[in-house]
Scaffold this motif. Structure first.
Motif, short mmCIF file in Angstrom:
data_model
loop_
_atom_site.label_atom_id
_atom_site.label_comp_id
_atom_site.label_asym_id
_atom_site.label_seq_id
_atom_site.Cartn_x
_atom_site.Cartn_y
_atom_site.Cartn_z
N THR A 62 0.83 -1.21 0.00
CA THR A 62 0.00 0.00 0.00
C THR A 62 0.86 1.26 0.00
O THR A 62 0.62 2.20 -0.76
N LEU A 63 1.90 1.26 0.84
CA LEU A 63 2.78 2.42 0.87
C LEU A 63 3.55 2.58 -0.44
O LEU A 63 3.74 3.69 -0.93
N ILE A 64 3.98 1.45 -1.01
CA ILE A 64 4.67 1.51 -2.31
C ILE A 64 3.73 2.07 -3.37
O ILE A 64 4.12 2.95 -4.17
N ASN A 65 2.52 1.58 -3.41
CA ASN A 65 1.56 2.05 -4.40
C ASN A 65 1.26 3.54 -4.24
O ASN A 65 1.14 4.27 -5.23
N ARG A 66 1.14 3.97 -3.00
CA ARG A 66 0.85 5.39 -2.76
C ARG A 66 2.04 6.28 -3.13
O ARG A 66 1.86 7.48 -3.37
N ALA A 67 3.22 5.69 -3.17
CA ALA A 67 4.41 6.44 -3.58
C ALA A 67 4.62 6.40 -5.08
O ALA A 67 5.62 6.92 -5.58
N GLY A 68 3.70 5.80 -5.82
CA GLY A 68 3.82 5.74 -7.27
C GLY A 68 4.01 4.35 -7.82
O GLY A 68 4.16 4.18 -9.03
N GLY A 69 4.02 3.34 -6.97
CA GLY A 69 4.13 1.96 -7.44
C GLY A 69 5.54 1.59 -7.84
O GLY A 69 6.53 2.13 -7.32
N VAL A 70 5.65 0.67 -8.79
CA VAL A 70 6.96 0.20 -9.26
C VAL A 70 7.17 0.65 -10.70
O VAL A 70 6.23 0.73 -11.48
N ARG A 71 8.43 0.92 -11.03
CA ARG A 71 8.78 1.34 -12.39
C ARG A 71 9.06 0.12 -13.25
O ARG A 71 9.87 -0.74 -12.90
N LEU A 72 8.40 0.03 -14.39
CA LEU A 72 8.59 -1.10 -15.31
C LEU A 72 9.62 -0.77 -16.38
O LEU A 72 10.11 0.37 -16.48
N ALA A 73 9.94 -1.75 -17.19
CA ALA A 73 11.02 -1.62 -18.17
C ALA A 73 10.79 -0.49 -19.17
O ALA A 73 11.74 0.17 -19.61
N ASP A 74 9.54 -0.24 -19.53
CA ASP A 74 9.24 0.81 -20.51
C ASP A 74 9.03 2.18 -19.87
O ASP A 74 8.63 3.13 -20.54
N GLY A 75 9.32 2.28 -18.57
CA GLY A 75 9.21 3.56 -17.89
C GLY A 75 7.86 3.84 -17.26
O GLY A 75 7.72 4.80 -16.51
N THR A 76 6.85 3.03 -17.57
CA THR A 76 5.55 3.23 -16.95
C THR A 76 5.57 2.72 -15.51
O THR A 76 6.50 2.01 -15.10
N ARG A 77 4.55 3.08 -14.77
CA ARG A 77 4.45 2.68 -13.37
C ARG A 77 3.32 1.67 -13.21
O ARG A 77 2.31 1.73 -13.91
N ALA A 78 3.50 0.74 -12.31
CA ALA A 78 2.48 -0.27 -12.01
C ALA A 78 2.26 -0.34 -10.51
O ALA A 78 3.17 -0.09 -9.73
N ARG A 79 1.06 -0.69 -10.12
CA ARG A 79 0.79 -0.90 -8.71
C ARG A 79 0.95 -2.38 -8.38
O ARG A 79 0.76 -3.26 -9.24
N ILE A 80 1.30 -2.65 -7.15
CA ILE A 80 1.42 -4.02 -6.66
C ILE A 80 0.06 -4.49 -6.16
O ILE A 80 -0.63 -3.77 -5.44
N GLU A 81 -0.31 -5.70 -6.57
CA GLU A 81 -1.55 -6.31 -6.09
C GLU A 81 -1.20 -7.58 -5.34
O GLU A 81 -0.46 -8.43 -5.85
N ILE A 82 -1.70 -7.72 -4.12
CA ILE A 82 -1.40 -8.86 -3.26
C ILE A 82 -2.57 -9.85 -3.26
O ILE A 82 -3.72 -9.45 -3.09
N GLU A 83 -2.25 -11.12 -3.46
CA GLU A 83 -3.20 -12.20 -3.21
C GLU A 83 -2.59 -13.10 -2.15
O GLU A 83 -1.40 -13.43 -2.22
#
Length: 403
Positions: A62-83
């Motif tokens: 949640t904290l990572i997502n609120r900080a902008g998520g993770v940076r992917l190879a093409d420069g876009t950002r993704a959020r982490i989803e937990i199961e």
């Protein structure tokens, strides 16, 4: 330093942090998803371990997502989803859960609680990465709880963030001798049918205690669901050793501590299994545990550790050496995703799993809540540690390896 990770002392810090991080979350992070799966015991007498790990994973992500998520190879950002799924510390359920995750779009798995499940789970993985003759599962697993020594060496896809209990108890016995040289004899109570409790006593605590010069005068056992400890404590009293070791988890640990108090039995010193160093024990039997010393790789002794503990509490979990390892794992996975060029696309799941595996294998240090964590070639962690003493109002640090 008194510790109570359920206190509100850092609630305002976390609230401000979470609010500030939420403000900078880009809309693009909602459009791409990185799936991280987990499993552990959320039923049975060890249910708190899975519940705590899930809470820590959700809090960290949640904290990572609120900080902008993770940076992917093409420069876009993704959020982490937990199961997260409950395997009940059952081997068949654990293997079936992993098989489901392998068929999903999950890129990495965190778990599980019991070594008796983690060992066959790791054995179901491909042993050597890239071996076309081995059709074992090919998904990285980053374990956070199961403590049996050496499991990460089973597979190139297996990793753990677990303290070295040999180091912890060798150091603890030396410290005990410095504190009170009159302590000579040791007796233990052990959960017979719980792998971690049984092996840690028989293969680590007992051996390191004897090597430190203590005389081990006996032990007794019970089961993980035992509720009556009258006879076991009567045996303890009859032996009357200087040091009593309780190699058990909170459910039976509290049970035997309550019975010791009922029988007014007070040994000179009590040592606990690492897994007893949790706020859960203080909540359930803090008065009876008063004075017990436990080695652990987590205590909320700095700002980031306190913030992590409070954030986990907001997801109804306790912060301890196991759940905070799950927290650290999520941040390490984020680091690897960004360093290894994970693409996060439906068609790149297999390649992304391999990228994460390679990244975890290459990782030589990772951020830990008590300081930098070293990583070994075998996929294990070398972690800082503390000794904590139980009191009715919380745990108090009595030794810090980092100080």
């Amino acid at each position: 330093m008194a510790i109570n990770s359920r206190s509100g002392s850092v609630a305002s810090l976390v609230a401000v942090l979470a609010g500030a991080l939420f403000m900078v979350q880009p809309a693009a992070a909602e459009q791409r998803v990185i799936k991280i799966s987990g499993f552990g015991a959320e039923s049975g007498v060890l249910s708190s371990f899975g519940t705590n790990s899930e809470a820590a994973m959700r809090a960290a992500s949640t904290l990572i997502n609120r900080a902008g998520g993770v940076r992917l190879a093409d420069g876009t950002r993704a959020r982490i989803e937990i199961e997260y799924r409950d395997d009940g510390c059952d081997v068949e359920r654990g293997l079936a859960t992993l098989a489901d995750y392998v068929k999903s779009d999950s890129l990495v798995v965190v778990g599980t609680t019991c070594s008796s499940v983690l060992k066959p789970v790791f054995e179901s993985l491909q042993k050597k990465a890239g071996d076309a003759s081995d059709d074992g599962f090919q998904i990285p697993i980053f374990a956070d709880v199961a403590m049996r020594k050496g499991l990460a060496g089973i597979s190139d896809w297996a990793f753990r963030n677990i303290p070295d209990e040999v180091q912890l108890y060798e150091s603890l016995w030396d410290w005990m001798k410095e504190q009170d040289a009159t302590l000579k004899t040791v007796y233990a109570g052990v959960e017979e049918n719980q792998v971690h409790a049984n092996l840690t006593w028989n293969k680590i605590i007992k051996i390191s205690g004897a090597a430190a010069g203590y005389e081990v005068v006996g032990d007794d056992t019970w089961f993980v669901d035992t509720v009556d400890f009258t006879k076991e404590v009567e045996k303890m009293r009859a032996v009357n050793a200087d040091v009593v070791v309780i190699s058990a988890h909170p459910f039976t640990g509290c049970g035997v501590l309550r019975e010791m108090a009922r029988q007014d039995y007070r040994p000179k010193a009590v040592i606990g299994l690492t897994s007893l160093a949790t706020p859960e024990l203080i909540e359930k039997c803090g008065a009876e545990a008063d004075g017990m010393v436990v080695p652990t790789s987590f205590a909320p002794i700095n700002e980031q550790a306190r913030a992590a503990a409070e954030a986990t509490a907001q997801f109804n979990g306790y912060a301890d050496l196991h759940s905070m390892a799950a927290w650290e794992n999520i941040y390490a996975i984020k680091q690897v995703i960004e360093s290894e060029g994970v693409q996060g696309l439906p068609e790149t799941v297999a390649q992304d799993r391999e990228r994460i595996r390679v990244g975890l294998q290459k990782l030589r240090t990772m951020n830990g809540l008590l300081g930098e964590i070293d990583r070994t070639d075998e996929g294990e962690s070398v972690k800082s540690y503390v000794f904590v003493e139980a009191h009715p109002d919380g745990w108090q640090v009595v030794y810090d390896s980092g100080s």
